[in-house]
Design an enzyme around this catalytic site. Structure first.
Site, short mmCIF file in Angstrom:
data_model
loop_
_atom_site.label_atom_id
_atom_site.label_comp_id
_atom_site.label_asym_id
_atom_site.label_seq_id
_atom_site.Cartn_x
_atom_site.Cartn_y
_atom_site.Cartn_z
N CYS A 112 56.47 1.97 28.82
CA CYS A 112 57.06 1.11 29.85
C CYS A 112 56.24 -0.19 29.85
O CYS A 112 55.07 -0.18 30.22
CB CYS A 112 56.96 1.84 31.19
SG CYS A 112 57.56 0.90 32.58
N CYS A 123 61.12 -8.04 45.71
CA CYS A 123 61.79 -6.85 46.27
C CYS A 123 60.83 -6.15 47.24
O CYS A 123 59.66 -5.94 46.91
CB CYS A 123 62.21 -5.91 45.15
SG CYS A 123 63.31 -6.71 43.99
N CYS A 126 58.84 -2.89 46.22
CA CYS A 126 58.19 -2.86 44.91
C CYS A 126 56.79 -3.47 44.98
O CYS A 126 56.62 -4.60 45.44
CB CYS A 126 59.05 -3.63 43.91
SG CYS A 126 58.24 -3.90 42.32
N SER A 201 65.56 -3.50 31.80
CA SER A 201 65.96 -3.33 33.19
C SER A 201 65.87 -4.67 33.91
O SER A 201 64.86 -5.37 33.81
CB SER A 201 65.02 -2.32 33.86
OG SER A 201 65.31 -2.18 35.22
N LEU A 225 70.46 -2.03 41.21
CA LEU A 225 71.45 -2.44 42.22
C LEU A 225 70.94 -2.18 43.65
O LEU A 225 70.96 -3.07 44.49
CB LEU A 225 72.76 -1.69 41.95
CG LEU A 225 74.00 -2.22 42.65
CD1 LEU A 225 74.31 -3.65 42.26
CD2 LEU A 225 75.20 -1.32 42.37
N ASN A 300 59.35 5.59 45.17
CA ASN A 300 57.95 5.98 45.01
C ASN A 300 57.13 5.25 46.05
O ASN A 300 57.41 4.09 46.35
CB ASN A 300 57.47 5.57 43.62
CG ASN A 300 58.23 6.33 42.55
OD1 ASN A 300 58.40 7.53 42.64
ND2 ASN A 300 58.72 5.61 41.55
N1 SAH Z 1 62.34 -6.26 37.37
C1 SAH Z 1 63.12 -5.27 36.71
C2 SAH Z 1 62.32 -4.30 35.90
C3 SAH Z 1 61.06 -3.77 36.50
S1 SAH Z 1 61.24 -2.75 37.90
C4 SAH Z 1 64.01 -4.55 37.69
O1 SAH Z 1 63.81 -4.70 38.90
O2 SAH Z 1 64.92 -3.87 37.24
C5 SAH Z 1 61.81 -1.25 37.18
C6 SAH Z 1 62.56 -0.33 38.13
O3 SAH Z 1 61.70 0.17 39.16
C7 SAH Z 1 63.69 -1.02 38.87
O4 SAH Z 1 64.85 -0.26 38.87
C8 SAH Z 1 63.13 -1.13 40.27
O5 SAH Z 1 64.11 -1.28 41.20
C9 SAH Z 1 62.39 0.15 40.39
N2 SAH Z 1 61.45 0.19 41.52
C10 SAH Z 1 60.75 -0.82 42.06
N3 SAH Z 1 59.98 -0.38 43.07
C11 SAH Z 1 60.19 0.94 43.18
C12 SAH Z 1 59.67 1.98 43.99
N4 SAH Z 1 58.76 1.73 44.92
N5 SAH Z 1 60.13 3.22 43.79
C13 SAH Z 1 61.03 3.50 42.83
N6 SAH Z 1 61.54 2.57 42.02
C14 SAH Z 1 61.13 1.30 42.18
FE1 SF4 Z 2 62.09 -6.53 42.06
FE2 SF4 Z 2 61.84 -5.60 39.55
FE3 SF4 Z 2 60.44 -7.74 40.36
FE4 SF4 Z 2 59.83 -5.36 41.34
S1 SF4 Z 2 59.65 -5.99 39.23
S2 SF4 Z 2 60.02 -7.28 42.51
S3 SF4 Z 2 61.86 -4.40 41.44
S4 SF4 Z 2 62.65 -7.60 40.20
#
Ligand code: SAH
Ligand code: SF4
Length: 351
Positions: A112, A123, A126, A201, A225, A300
């Site tokens: 990854c 987000c 995250c 992703s 999404l 998570n």
């Molecule tokens: N920025 C991209 C790729 C990195 S994040 C994206 O957002 O798709 C990879 C994945 O982890 C995404 O699906 C994101 O929504 C998810 N993710 C982020 N924070 C998370 C969390 N706390 N628990 C589970 N999945 C999470």
């Molecule tokens: Fe959102 Fe993906 Fe960036 Fe985390 S890594 S802030 S889930 S776009």
């Protein structure tokens, strides 16, 4: 300074030819780069000394990542590394291994990778989003994350089988470097990983999705999404406004049409936020009929106060989607206890 890992095979050929050497010298650099993991140009003894010296004089280097921290999950399946890149920055990369199906087979080893340090998308659930944006990674620094693990795996007689761009950062916000890394890693004279073994992703940057569809690559696309309507999505992905849920789904459809690759929608389930049966029904209606797949990720833990729904409500959510004709799986999470799972990567708190 230019890292030789940055150069595509065609560029490597041009370089050696421009320096007055025959074309085959390029492969004498490329092969060791991807199979012997040299740490500097002198680690490629089959190259004439003069060429090695000229490359160094012209500012070419071999950048490799230095491991500064390693955490392995209790079951040994997940390894999170903090890597120091040759520009001094630090990035997290994760290896997830899955048992081989047949006795004596090799495990599936998915890396990854991160594409940025931090992320500007913010987000709320995250950890990377919460640390803000720091920098875009160069293609060679994305590649060096894979190479570092490839070397570790090789010592165990294993190899990298899959690659997901699901580490720190938003791949589409660093498009050119991300796609260069994909080309270096999939080129048959580069790292040679099958295009179908790679998934990008994205949070749903539609211009990036459309561009990727035009690349003539067979890579998988996952779109994060998290909500079936714009009102809720904006609360979870504060920067979502330019891309409505409808636009995102439409661009996923175009990607599928153009590449033939089924799109996966990722949906992080948060207790009391986006996990109700009503929302599941709304999501099923929204995605109905476009052949997509939903990957439910019970959230998570991060520093925020979002909670994972109970197992029962996850199963109920899944059942509603399935009944609505939506193909759906619940992601088996790996590495949560070492903060190596989705959304838990941040480099300002090492642990
Ligand atoms: N920025 C991209 C790729 C990195 S994040 C994206 O957002 O798709 C990879 C994945 O982890 C995404 O699906 C994101 O929504 C998810 N993710 C982020 N924070 C998370 C969390 N706390 N628990 C589970 N999945 C999470
Ligand atoms: Fe959102 Fe993906 Fe960036 Fe985390 S890594 S802030 S889930 S776009």
């Amino acid at each position: 300074m230019t890292d030789l890992y940055r150069l595509l095979p065609e560029e490597m050929e041009k370089l050696v030819i421009d320096m007055g050497y025959p074309r085959y010298r390029a492969d004498q650099i490329l092969l060791p780069l991807y199979y012997k993991f040299p740490k500097n140009i002198n680690d490629i003894p089959q190259l004439p000394k003069k060429l090695r010296e000229e490359l160094a004089e012209a500012g070419y280097t071999i950048g490799s990542a230095k491991e500064t921290h390693r955490v392995v999950s209790e079951d040994g399946d997940t390894t999170k590394l903090l890597l120091e890149l040759d520009d001094g920055s630090s990035v997290e990369t994760v290896l997830m291994q899955y048992e081989p199906k047949k006795i004596g087979g090799h495990p599936r080893s998915t890396i990854c990778v991160s594409t940025q340090i931090g992320c500007a998308m913010g987000c709320v659930f995250c950890a990377t989003g919460q640390m803000g944006f720091e920098t875009n990674l160069k293609a060679e620094h994305i590649v060096s994350q894979v190479i570092h693990f490839a070397e570790i795996l090789e010592k165990r007689g294993e190899h990298v089988t899959n690659l997901v761009f699901m580490g720190m950062g938003e791949p589409m916000a660093n498009y050119d470097e991300m796609i260069r890394a994909v080309r270096l890693l999939t080129h048959d004279r580069g790292f040679g990983l099958g295009q179908r073994h790679i998934t990008i992703s994205t949070i749903g940057i539609t211009s990036g999705i459309d561009k990727l569809a035009e690349e003539d690559l067979q890579i998988g696309l996952a779109i994060s999404l998290h909500a079936p309507n714009n009102e809720l999505r904006k609360k979870l992905v504060p920067t979502a406004s330019p891309h409505s849920v409808e636009d995102i789904i439409e661009s996923g459809r175009r990607y599928y049409k153009k590449t033939g690759r089924r799109v996966t929608f990722e949906y992080a389930l948060m207790k009391g936020i986006n996990d109700s049966p009503e929302i599941a029904t709304e999501l099923a209606k929204l995605l109905h009929g476009n052949g997509s797949h939903v990957n439910l990720i019970p959230i998570n833990p991060t520093a925020g106060d979002f909670q994972r729904p109970s197992e029962d409500s996850v199963l109920e959510f899944e059942r509603i989607l399935n009944n609505g004709g939506i193909n759906c799986t619940v992601r088996v999470e790996k590495g949560t206890e070492i903060s190596a799972a989705c959304g838990q990567l941040r480099t300002d708190i090492v642990g």
